[in-house]
Design an enzyme around this catalytic site. Structure first.
Site, PDB file in Angstrom:
ATOM      1  CE  LYS A 154      -1.936   2.785   2.884  1.00  0.00           C
ATOM      2  NZ  LYS A 154      -2.024   4.006   2.033  1.00  0.00           N
ATOM      3  CD  GLU A 229      11.979   3.890   9.696  1.00  0.00           C
ATOM      4  OE1 GLU A 229      11.895   4.775  10.598  1.00  0.00           O
ATOM      5  OE2 GLU A 229      12.001   4.159   8.497  1.00  0.00           O
ATOM      6  CB  CYS A 263      12.332   8.798  10.107  1.00  0.00           C
ATOM      7  SG  CYS A 263      12.675   7.486   8.931  1.00  0.00           S
ATOM      8  CD  GLU A 354       9.828  12.367  12.687  1.00  0.00           C
ATOM      9  OE1 GLU A 354      10.722  11.820  12.039  1.00  0.00           O
ATOM     10  OE2 GLU A 354       8.779  11.796  13.025  1.00  0.00           O
TER      11      GLU A 354
END
Length: 445
Positions: A154, A229, A263, A354
């Site tokens: 996906k 992750e 990331c 973040e």
């Protein structure tokens, strides 16, 4: 059937409409993958290896096409996009060696022998983010296919174009129908169904920590295997004995690559107090020289952000703590210039959260213990860098920093032949390297 309009981040203009799978269509593809698994798992290891090598070869012959598609869909620089397409090829080649090497063990037991086998799990759902659509797809499907599983891929709603093309190239390479299935759709529909449908035996998810927690909770209902992750807030630690100019010149690439939508981005820079001013002088020059421009240009260091929504999120962090900024185009497109902040302390929002954009925060530290404490003061632990000329210090700090991937005097995070993954709320499990194979098999004793 609903559709989603793909927007070119560089121009903010529509590219094309993509059909999104609904719940019934998702279940149909899951059933197709389950049927294909019954034959794919029985393909001889050598034959499966040949098919993966052929897939890698077909990808290699379409590198430029895939790269141009990623520039159009994601706003990645052409240099990065070529590397990303090449990474899919390389990961397929790497895992093509796995089918013939999925060794079990022979373990002595009283009056006999015990043997083990590595068995495939079944149907695997791979959910890919929008920041690196090609590589992260390859990290999931290459290892999963090599170990005899079938895959549901996906892509993110914003960036499905290269995933769709890779699915076509798999068929061109001879991968049987139903083995690698690309399912564009909403996370709340397709991704959620990967979690809730018991035919899917594992979910591999890359994305935000918030969404990852929800997937983990959903998979717990069926004790479904999961690899996550997730986010990162990585530290770049620069000691006084480092080559300060070299550290400053490399720092923009460590955080602003892919417009900071990474990331692994080193979004927190820690500089030893005695060389802080010297570093900042060099860093300002390198930030202002960093090229944020049309990603089609070979000279581009970074392109635009993925969307207006992401631009709004990123710019909300840019406040009166700005030390200096680089330049970015004005006009159409989702542009934010490289930005350097000097937060008041380690509790500042920009230091802890973040941001996922071209924004970096810089703070001083006093000694080794202070650097380690500040680097570890985060819910995340994905990546990071250590700049020093002292090998003993490099090893001590690398062992002490709570992070899954660390580099010394560089910003390398990902090599396909070594494991990649995070500590703490940066995730569970490992992609890439030999460890990834264990993520897609069960040990039968």
């Amino acid at each position: 059937m609903s559709t989603f309009t793909i927007i070119n981040p560089t121009t903010a203009q529509p590219v094309k409409d993509i059909s999104l799978a609904d719940l019934a269509q998702t279940d149909t593809v899951i059933a197709k993958a389950a049927k294909a698994f019954e034959t794919w798992k029985k393909v001889a290891p050598g034959d499966r290896a040949k098919l993966l090598r052929k897939f890698a070869s077909v990808v290699d012959s379409h590198i430029e096409e895939l790269a141009q598609l990623e520039v159009l869909n994601s706003g990645h620089t052409i240099g990065n996009a070529r590397w990303e397409a090449g990474n899919v090829r390389d990961v397929l080649n790497y895992y093509s060696a796995a089918p013939e090497r999925l060794f079990g063990r022979q373990i002595p037991v009283p009056n006999g022998i015990d043997i083990t086998f590595k068995e495939p799990l079944g149907v695997i759902g791979v959910i890919v983010p929008w920041n690196f659509p090609m590589p992260i797809a390859g990290w999931g499907f290459a290892a999963a296919l090599a170990t005899g599983n079938t895959v549901l891929l996906k892509p993110a709603e914003l960036t499905p174009l290269t995933a769709i093309r890779l699915g076509e190239l798999a068929l061109e390479a001879g991968i049987p129908e139903g083995v690698l299935n690309v399912v564009p759709g909403k996370g709340s529909v397709v991704g959620a169904r990967f979690v809730s449908n018991p035919t899917v035996r594992k979910v591999s998810f890359t994305g935000s920590t918030t969404v990852g927690k929800g997937i983990m909770a959903g998979c717990a209902e069926q004790v479904k295997r999961v690899t996550l992750e997730l986010g990162g807030k990585s530290a770049n630690i620069i000691f006084e004995d480092a080559d300060i100019e070299a550290a400053a010149n490399s720092a923009p690439g460590g955080v602003f690559d892919n417009a900071g939508q990474d990331c692994c981005a080193r979004t927190r820079i820690l500089v030893q107090k005695s060389v802080f001013d010297k570093f900042m002088d060099y860093f300002e020059k390198s930030v202002k020289a960093f090229r944020c421009e049309d990603p089609n240009l070979d000279s581009a260091g970074m392109g635009p952000l993925i969307s207006q929504k992401q631009k709004d999120v990123v710019t909300s962090y840019i406040d009166d703590s700005v030390a200096f900024q680089g330049t970015a185009p004005t006009g159409p497109g989702f542009w934010v210039p490289p930005t350097v902040l000097l937060p008041k302390n380690t509790q500042a929002k920009s230091w802890q959260e973040e941001i996922f954009g071209p924004v970096v925060s810089v703070l001083p530290f006093t000694d080794e213990a202070d650097a380690i404490e500040k680097a570890n003061d985060s819910i995340y632990g994905l990546s990071g860098s250590i700049f020093t000329s002292n090998l003993g210090r490099a090893m001590r700090v690398a062992r002490a920093v709570e992070s899954g991937n660390l580099s010394v005097n560089s910003h390398s995070s990902v090599r396909y032949w070594t494991p990649f993954g995070g500590f703490k709320q940066s995730g569970l499990g490992r992609a890439l390297g030999p460890e990834s194979l264990d993520m897609y098999t069960e040990t039968k004793n």
